[in-house]
Write a protein that holds these residues in place. Structure first.
Motif, PDB file in Angstrom:
ATOM      1  N   PHE A   1      -4.785  -0.292  -1.823  1.00  0.00           N
ATOM      2  CA  PHE A   1      -4.537  -0.940  -0.530  1.00  0.00           C
ATOM      3  C   PHE A   1      -5.170  -2.335  -0.500  1.00  0.00           C
ATOM      4  CE2 PHE A   1      -5.638  -1.766   3.949  1.00  0.00           C
ATOM      5  CZ  PHE A   1      -4.401  -1.624   4.544  1.00  0.00           C
ATOM      6  N   LYS A   2      -6.422  -2.388  -0.937  1.00  0.00           N
ATOM      7  CA  LYS A   2      -7.153  -3.657  -0.956  1.00  0.00           C
ATOM      8  C   LYS A   2      -6.432  -4.691  -1.832  1.00  0.00           C
ATOM      9  CE  LYS A   2     -11.544  -2.488  -1.303  1.00  0.00           C
ATOM     10  NZ  LYS A   2     -12.848  -2.311  -1.983  1.00  0.00           N
TER      11      LYS A   2
ATOM     12  N   VAL B   1      -3.009  -5.755  -0.178  1.00  0.00           N
ATOM     13  CA  VAL B   1      -3.142  -6.640   0.979  1.00  0.00           C
ATOM     14  C   VAL B   1      -3.472  -8.064   0.517  1.00  0.00           C
ATOM     15  CG1 VAL B   1      -4.635  -7.125   2.946  1.00  0.00           C
ATOM     16  CG2 VAL B   1      -3.692  -4.844   2.648  1.00  0.00           C
ATOM     17  N   LYS B   2      -4.351  -8.138  -0.497  1.00  0.00           N
ATOM     18  CA  LYS B   2      -4.731  -9.466  -1.004  1.00  0.00           C
ATOM     19  C   LYS B   2      -3.577 -10.143  -1.725  1.00  0.00           C
ATOM     20  CE  LYS B   2      -9.650  -8.858  -1.741  1.00  0.00           C
ATOM     21  NZ  LYS B   2     -10.673  -8.517  -2.716  1.00  0.00           N
TER      22      LYS B   2
ATOM     23  N   VAL C   1     -10.975  -1.241   5.510  1.00  0.00           N
ATOM     24  CA  VAL C   1     -10.741  -2.061   4.306  1.00  0.00           C
ATOM     25  C   VAL C   1     -10.378  -3.489   4.709  1.00  0.00           C
ATOM     26  CG1 VAL C   1      -9.217  -2.402   2.327  1.00  0.00           C
ATOM     27  CG2 VAL C   1     -10.051  -0.112   2.851  1.00  0.00           C
TER      28      VAL C   1
ATOM     29  N   MET D   1     -12.545  -6.982   4.152  1.00  0.00           N
ATOM     30  CA  MET D   1     -11.935  -8.145   3.492  1.00  0.00           C
ATOM     31  C   MET D   1     -12.033  -9.392   4.368  1.00  0.00           C
ATOM     32  SD  MET D   1      -8.560  -6.450   1.803  1.00  0.00           S
ATOM     33  CE  MET D   1      -7.796  -8.058   1.653  1.00  0.00           C
TER      34      MET D   1
END
Lengths: 330, 74
Positions: free
Chosen positions: A224-225, A228-229, B40, B44
């Motif tokens: 997910f991280k 998203v990035k 999350v 971020m």
């Protein structure tokens, strides 16, 4: 030498008949509809019939794409199938498909780049067309991930679905078609999304089967991280390379993995959700098939008239990512 | 802007809550309605705003606004 522009001449997609809803899954694993919808946006997914393998799904999508392009199988010079769930390790699913569609004059190979696979394959096909090597290439994203799903693992089995999408790629009018490509990979994150056994590292054995190592394994929060990035970043890179700004984009077609990832990427790009195509609710994550299926449906809904500027943006196992800026030519 | 104010603004943006709901003692999950994916995204956003890397084992311990403020003040 005159510059050749490559683009999509025809498309087709196929989803198997059987629909598995979140309510069906509630009876199979400890999960519930609200949780799945809230975290993923997925309401149902399609599952291949027992007798259908990836090449069967690919075949139907490919036939529709050939018909749409008005091209015969024997005029295809290369078949590329992006998949992580091939019929067999070898022969490649592309070779099986080449035979089924009667593409006697075609080279054929599979391409493995996870859910980015279709965009990767489109980039390869683009290069083959603009270099003058081939005139017509069949690019397919097809998956039967249901076959490598652990139906007891509620963290993964709710996410994925089966399906196929195909495109005939060839020369288009100058200034149309594929305008730019952004691709990348980060192998250091490979373990976050994998099928651990069945290759040369861990050949199939009773132990690997008992340990469930032939199923998809995913570290959800890491993926997910990453997603998203990277999704916003790769889409932005493709836009920049094509000299486009956000306002000039008519439609963003992102890889359909999870609505939360799509929302987050759209926000980062500053693109409003009415310009973002979404069908993850119906099909879940169909991996390499998700983007071509989405393109087909966007077109059916009248969102892709000639001259529309589209960004395709994918990310997936590898880890990989890929985006293409496209001026719709059909 | 104080660290609290920055954390509050990011939280408001990410979780779509009202600024006055975000207090030092608020927990992200129970009080502010975040789920694991929101966390999350929050982490971020903190990393970007404060230009730091928050390792997973540290991120896992962030439960309240105060936890985040204290970590980002360091």
């Amino acid at each position: 030498m005159e510059k050749i522009f490559a683009g999509i001449l025809g498309m087709g997609h196929y989803l198997p008949d059987k629909v598995l809803t979140n309510y069906d899954l509630e009876k199979m694993v400890d999960t519930n509809n609200d949780w799945i919808v809230e975290r993923t946006g997925i309401k149902s997914r399609h599952i291949a019939a027992p007798e259908q393998a990836t090449s069967d799904l690919a075949f139907i999508a490919a036939e529709r794409a050939l018909k749409d392009a008005g091209i015969d199988g024997k005029d295809i010079e290369c078949v590329i199938v992006a998949t992580e769930s091939p019929d067999t390790k070898f022969p490649s699913t592309a070779c099986l498909l080449q035979d089924k569609i009667g593409a006697k004059n075609a080279a054929a190979f599979d391409l493995s780049a996870g859910c980015s696979g279709f965009v990767y394959a489109l980039a390869v096909a683009n290069t083959m067309i603009v270099s003058g090597l081939y005139k017509h290439i069949l690019v397919v994203g097809a998956e039967t991930l249901s076959r490598i799903m652990n139906w007891q693992d509620r963290n993964t089995c709710v996410l994925f679905g089966d399906g196929a999408g195909a495109a005939v790629v060839g020369q288009v009018e100058d200034g149309y078609g594929i305008l730019s490509i952004d691709m990348g990979a980060d192998g250091s994150g490979g373990q976050f999304l994998s099928q651990p056994a069945g290759g040369s590292r861990k050949p199939a054995s009773h132990e690997t089967v008992d340990a469930g190592e032939h199923f998809i394994h995913m570290d959800g929060s890491e993926v997910f991280k990453f997603a998203v990035k990277i999704m916003g970043r790769t889409a932005e890179n493709a836009m920049k390379k094509a000299g486009l700004n956000t306002e000039e984009i008519d439609l963003l077609i992102p890889h359909q993995a999870n609505i939360r990832i799509i929302n987050s990427a759209a926000k980062r790009l500053g693109i409003s959700m009415d310009k973002v195509f979404v069908n993850v609710d119906k099909y879940g994550n169909t991996s390499a098939a998700s983007i071509p299926i989405a393109i087909c449906e966007a077109r059916e809904q009248g969102l892709l008239e000639k001259g529309k500027t589209v960004i395709l943006a994918g990310f997936g196992a590898g880890l990989t990512w890929a985006s293409i800026a496209l001026k719709w030519s059909k | 802007m104080t660290t609290f104010e920055k954390v509050r603004d990011i939280t408001v943006e990410q979780l779509s809550v009202d600024a006055d709901e975000v207090k030092m003692e608020s927990t992200f999950i129970d009080d502010l309605g975040a789920d694991s994916l929101d966390i999350v995204e929050l982490i971020m956003a903190f990393e970007e705003e404060f230009n730091v890397e928050i390792p997973d084992e540290v991120a896992e311990k962030i439960r309240t606004v105060k936890d985040a403020v204290e970590l980002l003040d360091k």
